[in-house]
Design an enzyme around this catalytic site. Structure first.
Site, PDB file in Angstrom:
ATOM      1  N   LEU A  48       0.871  -1.171   0.000  1.00  0.00           N
ATOM      2  CA  LEU A  48       0.000   0.000   0.000  1.00  0.00           C
ATOM      3  C   LEU A  48       0.909   1.221   0.000  1.00  0.00           C
ATOM      4  CD1 LEU A  48      -3.070   0.423   0.059  1.00  0.00           C
ATOM      5  CD2 LEU A  48      -2.938   0.569   2.542  1.00  0.00           C
ATOM      6  N   ASP A  49       0.715   2.132  -0.961  1.00  0.00           N
ATOM      7  CA  ASP A  49       1.571   3.317  -1.073  1.00  0.00           C
ATOM      8  C   ASP A  49       1.610   4.090   0.243  1.00  0.00           C
ATOM      9  OD1 ASP A  49       2.085   2.771  -3.719  1.00  0.00           O
ATOM     10  OD2 ASP A  49       0.582   4.175  -4.500  1.00  0.00           O
ATOM     11  N   PRO A  50       2.733   4.735   0.557  1.00  0.00           N
ATOM     12  CA  PRO A  50       2.823   5.527   1.796  1.00  0.00           C
ATOM     13  C   PRO A  50       1.713   6.564   1.934  1.00  0.00           C
ATOM     14  CG  PRO A  50       5.005   5.244   0.863  1.00  0.00           C
ATOM     15  CD  PRO A  50       4.030   4.680  -0.148  1.00  0.00           C
TER      16      PRO A  50
END
Length: 313
Positions: A48-50
């Site tokens: 999951l992207d930051p």
């Protein structure tokens, strides 16, 4: 002869379905959970992207053997697209690359949605973990070059327009399969509408077979850990947050075994399965004994054949 060192940490196994906060990387989230539970090993089922928040299933111990089953599960995201700007990263992190004063109407947006469902061809973002010539695309993109990434087929179960907060943004919900980039959906919608667009907010709300109600916030785990000083009591306070390893296998046929059959399976031997509801053939199945996961395997001609065996503890 060198002796193998004892593994550090607890032999704890199971799933933490973390509600990852925005601003934290997936690797950092795994490291934090592993440290809190003193787990011997841990890993996540889908980056999951930051900048994104939401469901990040984290496997500990023997649950890491079931990660592929969660990786293949459908994902549901809610995301806001900001119109008028296309960015190099297709989200808020990158600089603006293109701009437009045009804004789409609700009718124009809805007319496009069928083009984004089913099996579609999608080009991943320049800043993605896709490997190009043996290197990550985001590493090449950060060096300032244009990365040529081939389009690939992904599956989108549905794409719904949820709300139009104002003329400059739109809220969507998408159910999609493995490998789908929501940032690419936002970018391509903006291009097709002629107004450009990028992800302003992204939240993953579901990763099958886990449900939104399974999510736990990091703050809740930390609060449980800080409530007591004794380490044994601390783990007793945190461990109820752990879901059983077999929770990842929902949808696969289960084969219930006797104690003797479970012992044979753990030794790597196939066993004949009995019972009126026992499957005769299954490309994938899991075996249990006394409610505990014993092995993953196949069923052929009424016989369970183990492929991955789990400990009895």
């Amino acid at each position: 002869m060198a002796r193998r060192g004892k593994k550090k940490g607890r032999p704890v196994s199971g799933w933490i379905v973390l509600d990852k906060p925005a601003g934290m990387g997936s690797t950092d989230a795994v490291a934090k959970v592993k440290w809190l539970f003193k787990a011997q090993k841990a890993g996540h089922a889908g980056t999951l992207d930051p900048l994104a928040s939401g469901m990040l299933p984290i496997a500990m111990g023997e649950a890491t053997k079931t990660v592929p089953y969660v990786m293949e599960g459908a994902k549901v995201y809610r995301f806001t697209v900001a119109w008028g700007e296309e960015r190099t990263t297709d989200d808020l992190e990158g600089p603006v690359a293109k701009t437009s004063d045009l804004r789409p109407s609700e009718a124009e947006i809805r007319a496009l949605l069928p083009n984004y469902t089913g099996l579609i061809m999608q080009t991943p973002p320049q800043f993605s973990a896709i490997k190009v010539g043996g290197e990550r695309a985001y590493d090449l993109a950060r060096e300032g070059g244009t990365v040529e990434i081939a389009a690939r087929e992904v599956e989108v179960g549905r794409l719904d327009l949820v709300a139009l907060p104002d003329e400059n943004s739109a809220l969507f919900e998408i159910e999609c399969g493995k490998g789908t980039y929501v940032r690419s959906i936002a970018r391509d919608l903006g291009r097709d509408l002629g107004c450009y667009g990028h992800i302003a907010e992204l939240r993953r709300v579901e990763v099958y077979p886990f449900e939104p109600s399974h999510m736990v916030e990091l703050a809740a785990i930390e609060a449980a850990a800080e409530a007591v000083e004794n380490e044994e009591e601390r783990f007793a306070a945190m461990d109820p947050f752990i879901m059983d390893t077999a929770a990842a296998l929902d949808g696969l046929p289960e084969v219930a075994l006797s104690d003797d059959a479970a012992t044979r399976i753990r030794l790597g031997n196939p066993v004949i399965i009995r019972g009126r509801d026992a499957p005769v053939e299954a490309a994938e199945a899991w075996a249990s004994s006394r409610g505990r996961l014993v092995a993953l395997g196949t069923v052929e001609a009424g016989m369970f054949k183990p492929k991955r065996v789990f400990g009895s503890a």
